[in-house]
Design a protein around this motif. Structure first.
Motif, short mmCIF file in Angstrom:
data_model
loop_
_atom_site.label_atom_id
_atom_site.label_comp_id
_atom_site.label_asym_id
_atom_site.label_seq_id
_atom_site.Cartn_x
_atom_site.Cartn_y
_atom_site.Cartn_z
N LYS A 166 0.85 -1.19 0.00
CA LYS A 166 0.00 0.00 0.00
C LYS A 166 0.88 1.24 0.00
CE LYS A 166 -4.47 -1.27 1.84
NZ LYS A 166 -5.50 -0.95 2.82
N ARG A 167 0.63 2.09 -0.95
CA ARG A 167 1.38 3.34 -1.00
C ARG A 167 0.69 4.39 -0.13
NH1 ARG A 167 1.40 4.10 -7.35
NH2 ARG A 167 -0.79 3.69 -6.89
N GLU A 168 1.38 5.44 0.14
CA GLU A 168 0.85 6.48 1.02
C GLU A 168 -0.44 7.08 0.45
OE1 GLU A 168 0.57 8.30 4.45
OE2 GLU A 168 2.26 6.99 3.98
N GLU A 169 -0.44 7.26 -0.89
CA GLU A 169 -1.64 7.87 -1.50
C GLU A 169 -2.81 6.89 -1.54
OE1 GLU A 169 1.24 6.91 -4.98
OE2 GLU A 169 1.36 7.67 -2.93
N ASP A 170 -2.52 5.57 -1.35
CA ASP A 170 -3.61 4.59 -1.35
C ASP A 170 -4.26 4.42 0.02
OD1 ASP A 170 -3.12 4.10 -3.99
OD2 ASP A 170 -1.78 2.40 -3.63
N ARG A 171 -3.61 4.89 1.06
CA ARG A 171 -4.13 4.70 2.40
C ARG A 171 -5.38 5.56 2.62
NH1 ARG A 171 -0.51 2.17 5.83
NH2 ARG A 171 1.60 1.97 5.00
N ARG A 172 -6.30 5.06 3.46
CA ARG A 172 -7.50 5.84 3.80
C ARG A 172 -7.11 7.00 4.70
NH1 ARG A 172 -12.11 1.99 6.05
NH2 ARG A 172 -13.37 3.87 5.83
N LYS A 173 -7.67 8.13 4.41
CA LYS A 173 -7.33 9.34 5.17
C LYS A 173 -8.16 9.41 6.44
CE LYS A 173 -4.58 11.00 1.94
NZ LYS A 173 -4.57 9.80 1.09
N ARG A 174 -7.51 9.81 7.52
CA ARG A 174 -8.19 9.97 8.81
C ARG A 174 -8.33 11.46 9.14
NH1 ARG A 174 -8.73 5.82 12.48
NH2 ARG A 174 -7.75 3.84 11.95
N LEU A 175 -9.33 11.76 9.96
CA LEU A 175 -9.42 13.11 10.51
C LEU A 175 -8.31 13.28 11.54
CD1 LEU A 175 -13.28 13.23 11.09
CD2 LEU A 175 -12.01 14.38 9.27
N ARG A 176 -7.58 14.38 11.45
CA ARG A 176 -6.41 14.54 12.34
C ARG A 176 -6.51 15.85 13.12
NH1 ARG A 176 -2.66 10.98 12.50
NH2 ARG A 176 -2.28 9.52 10.79
N ASN A 177 -6.19 15.73 14.39
CA ASN A 177 -5.98 16.91 15.23
C ASN A 177 -5.04 16.48 16.34
OD1 ASN A 177 -5.96 19.16 16.82
ND2 ASN A 177 -8.20 19.33 17.00
N ASP A 178 -3.74 16.71 16.11
CA ASP A 178 -2.72 16.24 17.05
C ASP A 178 -2.29 17.34 18.03
OD1 ASP A 178 -2.77 13.82 15.79
OD2 ASP A 178 -1.19 14.31 14.36
N ASN A 179 -3.05 18.41 18.10
CA ASN A 179 -2.66 19.51 18.98
C ASN A 179 -3.19 19.25 20.39
OD1 ASN A 179 -1.95 21.92 20.13
ND2 ASN A 179 -3.46 23.16 19.02
N PRO A 180 -2.29 18.91 21.34
CA PRO A 180 -2.76 18.56 22.70
C PRO A 180 -3.33 19.74 23.46
CG PRO A 180 -0.36 18.58 22.61
CD PRO A 180 -0.84 18.81 21.22
N SER A 181 -3.00 20.97 23.01
CA SER A 181 -3.53 22.14 23.74
C SER A 181 -5.01 22.35 23.42
CB SER A 181 -2.72 23.38 23.36
OG SER A 181 -2.83 23.61 21.96
N ASP A 182 -5.47 21.80 22.31
CA ASP A 182 -6.89 21.90 21.95
C ASP A 182 -7.63 20.78 22.68
OD1 ASP A 182 -9.33 22.23 20.85
OD2 ASP A 182 -8.74 21.83 18.77
N ILE A 183 -8.08 21.09 23.88
CA ILE A 183 -8.65 20.05 24.75
C ILE A 183 -9.93 19.48 24.17
CG2 ILE A 183 -9.59 19.58 27.06
CD1 ILE A 183 -7.69 21.83 28.04
N GLU A 184 -10.79 20.31 23.63
CA GLU A 184 -12.08 19.85 23.11
C GLU A 184 -11.91 19.09 21.79
OE1 GLU A 184 -14.99 20.05 24.57
OE2 GLU A 184 -14.14 21.06 26.32
N GLY A 185 -11.06 19.61 20.92
CA GLY A 185 -11.00 19.05 19.57
C GLY A 185 -9.89 18.03 19.34
N PHE A 186 -9.08 17.71 20.40
CA PHE A 186 -7.96 16.79 20.22
C PHE A 186 -8.48 15.38 19.87
CE2 PHE A 186 -5.01 13.64 22.05
CZ PHE A 186 -3.90 13.93 21.27
#
Length: 573
Positions: A166-186
């Motif tokens: 599987k290539r990177e472009e073939d992988r399913r995309k996930r919703l991302r929010n890796d900002n730990p300071s965003d408590i609600e949306g992390f």
């Protein structure tokens, strides 16, 4: 110098000066003149590059022309690498001579690693293209590629390894929010997929409608499961009772044999000829039983879901048919008097029948297929019967209440046979778990467990007439014998072999005075052994299909009934 050929001058100029002639004459004056009339040069033209014909080859090798590009046969190694015929080339410093380094000949070193080779081989096998091995390149371009060009273009030149990865472009995309300071949306690594579909939930009205449909479905399904087949019976003889009011259950006395005798015949003989065939079942017969004590009637159960009872003497007619199972009947068994019998089938029901009237007196089910049923042999326990089922249990039923009164649950596989031993105080069961268990009556824990790594499943067992021996049909094509009185000791020397029964529950039986042991086999043959010496006395073709059961008449010296999957019951004498 006489042998040297004389060549004329190739000069076309004939007007030479006399001085030249004189000079040549002086030069060759010491040589004898050659007679030009006999010169070979007048008849043979000179060939400056003659064809070298090889001398006679005694090695048996075929000559292979080094200039040809295609060979129409498979040359041997010695032919392929034989030296070229003719003189050696003085200007070639090294003649090529390959040394054999493999079974097929000479293999050149190839500078390619295993992964690259396997990758290209699998690519060619799967998609029909690969990199040309003669080109020093691992980048697939159209001019450096062999095979199917259309497939190459369609797959963008990817190899089997690259297509599987599987290539990177073939992988399913996930919703991302890796900002730990965003408590609600992390979200972190637990984000949903971008293309994930949400499940629609029914509203209140739709939910109520669905619940109503499911409730109806469950209700109807339950009714179908519990409903048993309607029981019917057909009397095939003209009158159910004779002029004295006796039914067909009455033991006849004018047949030349004392059917009420309590003693077996003194001497039995090997049956040799067919004297009668009972045909009436449309499918294979699964089980046959003699009427208790007298054996003037024969009960048969078949895969056509019917049970029939036949006359053994006089006209040998079919007396009555009992129809009450939806599927094939597996086993049948009379009570001590013969007035009632039990049947069990693949429709998961055990049924109690009145032998004379054909009425079904009881229906019993544990929602599992019963493979064998048996009344308790004691007179005061004739209201109890046991059934070995497909869910590893032996269930004891009370006919009067229709309830289960005991469960024997120790086997690890479906229970195939139940045999009462030791004056009916105990019973033996065999199972698909390749074991034999001995039970005390009404004690749900087996007091003896016999299992050996060399043992096979034993789907059919029979107790000898004297009650001392238990003969078991084993799936490794032999009949094993256990001593009932001596703690169920396995008699290793008393083994009966020669027949082929693997995969079939072929029945075993003794002659009444225990001279012979008989058994059917998968090829439809009937086998007869001597009980004492275990020697095979006789075998003959009895049925066109599997001979599933063979039973010896308890009052006759040489009469045996056999049942087969060809749908007929045969009587031998």
């Amino acid at each position: 110098m006489e042998g040297i050929l004389s060549y004329d001058s190739d000069s076309s100029d004939k007007s030479e000066t006399p001085e030249g002639e004189n000079a040549a004459a002086e030069l060759f004056s010491h040589l004898k003149p050659i007679d030009k009339s006999n010169s070979v040069s007048n008849t043979i033209a000179l060939n400056s590059t003659p064809v070298v014909v090889p001398t006679e080859d005694t090695s048996g090798l075929r000559h292979l022309d080094p200039k040809i590009k295609e060979v129409k046969y498979n040359p041997k190694y010695d032919e392929l690498y034989a030296p070229q015929i003719g003189p050696t080339n003085p200007y070639k410093t090294q003649q090529f001579s390959a040394t054999r380094n493999s079974l097929a000949g000479y293999v050149e070193d190839a500078h390619v690693n295993n992964f690259t080779f396997e990758n290209q081989r699998k690519t060619f096998h799967s998609y029909g293209y690969a990199i040309d091995p003669t080109v020093d390149s691992e980048v697939p371009t159209e001019d450096k590629m062999l095979g199917d060009k259309e497939a190459f273009e369609e797959n963008k030149g990817l190899t089997a390894f690259e297509k599987g990865k599987k290539r990177e472009e073939d992988r399913r995309k996930r919703l991302r929010n890796d900002n730990p300071s965003d408590i609600e949306g992390f979200i972190g690594p637990w984000g949903k997929f971008v293309d994930e579909q949400t499940v629609m939930k029914p509203n209140e009205e739709e939910k109520a409608e669905l619940d109503e449909i499911l409730a109806k479905r469950a209700k109807t399904g339950k009714q179908v499961e519990e409903k048993s087949a309607e029981e019917k019976t057909t009397l095939h003889i003209k009158d159910a009772y004779d002029y004295q009011g006796r039914s067909f259950l009455h033991i006849p006395q004018d047949v030349g044999v004392n059917l009420k005798s309590e003693y077996p015949p003194e001497k039995c003989f090997i049956p040799k000829k067919l004297i009668h065939t009972w045909a009436g079942h449309t499918k294979g017969v699964a089980q046959i039983r003699w009427f208790p004590k007298s054996a003037h009637l024969l009960l048969s159960a078949s895969m056509d879901s019917k049970i029939k009872i036949w006359e053994v003497y006089n006209d040998r007619r079919c007396v009555r048919t009992y129809l009450g199972h939806k599927q094939a009947v597996r086993d049948i068994n009379f009570n001590n008097s013969g007035t009632e019998f039990l049947s069990c089938g693949y429709d998961r029901y055990c049924k109690l029948w009145d032998t004379e009237t054909g009425e079904c007196k009881g229906r019993f089910t544990s929602r599992k297929v019963a493979y064998c049923v048996k009344f308790h042999p004691e007179e005061d326990k004739q209201h109890l019967f046991v059934a070995g089922t497909s869910d590893k249990k032996i269930i004891c039923w009370d006919i009067r209440s229709g309830e289960t009164v005991q469960e024997y649950d120790r086997h690890l596989g479906a229970v195939n046979s139940i045999t009462f031993v030791d004056q009916n105080r105990r019973f033996v069961s065999t199972s698909d778990d390749k074991s034999l268990r001995v039970w005390e009556w009404d004690v749900p824990v087996d007091f003896k467990y016999i299992a050996d790594p060399s043992m096979h499943s034993m789907p059919s067992t029979t107790l000898s007439p004297n009650g001392k021996w238990l003969a078991c049909q084993s799936m490794d094509n032999k009949i094993c014998v256990f001593n009932v009185l001596n703690r169920f000791k396995y008699m290793r020397k008393k083994t009966f072999t020669g027949h082929m029964v693997a995969g079939y529950a072929c029945g075993v039986d003794f002659s009444p005075e225990m001279t012979y042991l008989i058994s059917g086999d998968a090829d439809g043959k009937l086998y007869i052994w001597d009980w004492k010496s275990t020697k095979l006395y006789s075998k003959f073709k009895a049925h066109d299909d599997v001979c599933i059961q063979a039973i010896w008449h308890p009052h006759e010296t040489s009469k045996v009934a056999t049942a087969g999957w060809d749908g007929v019951i045969k009587y031998w004498d």
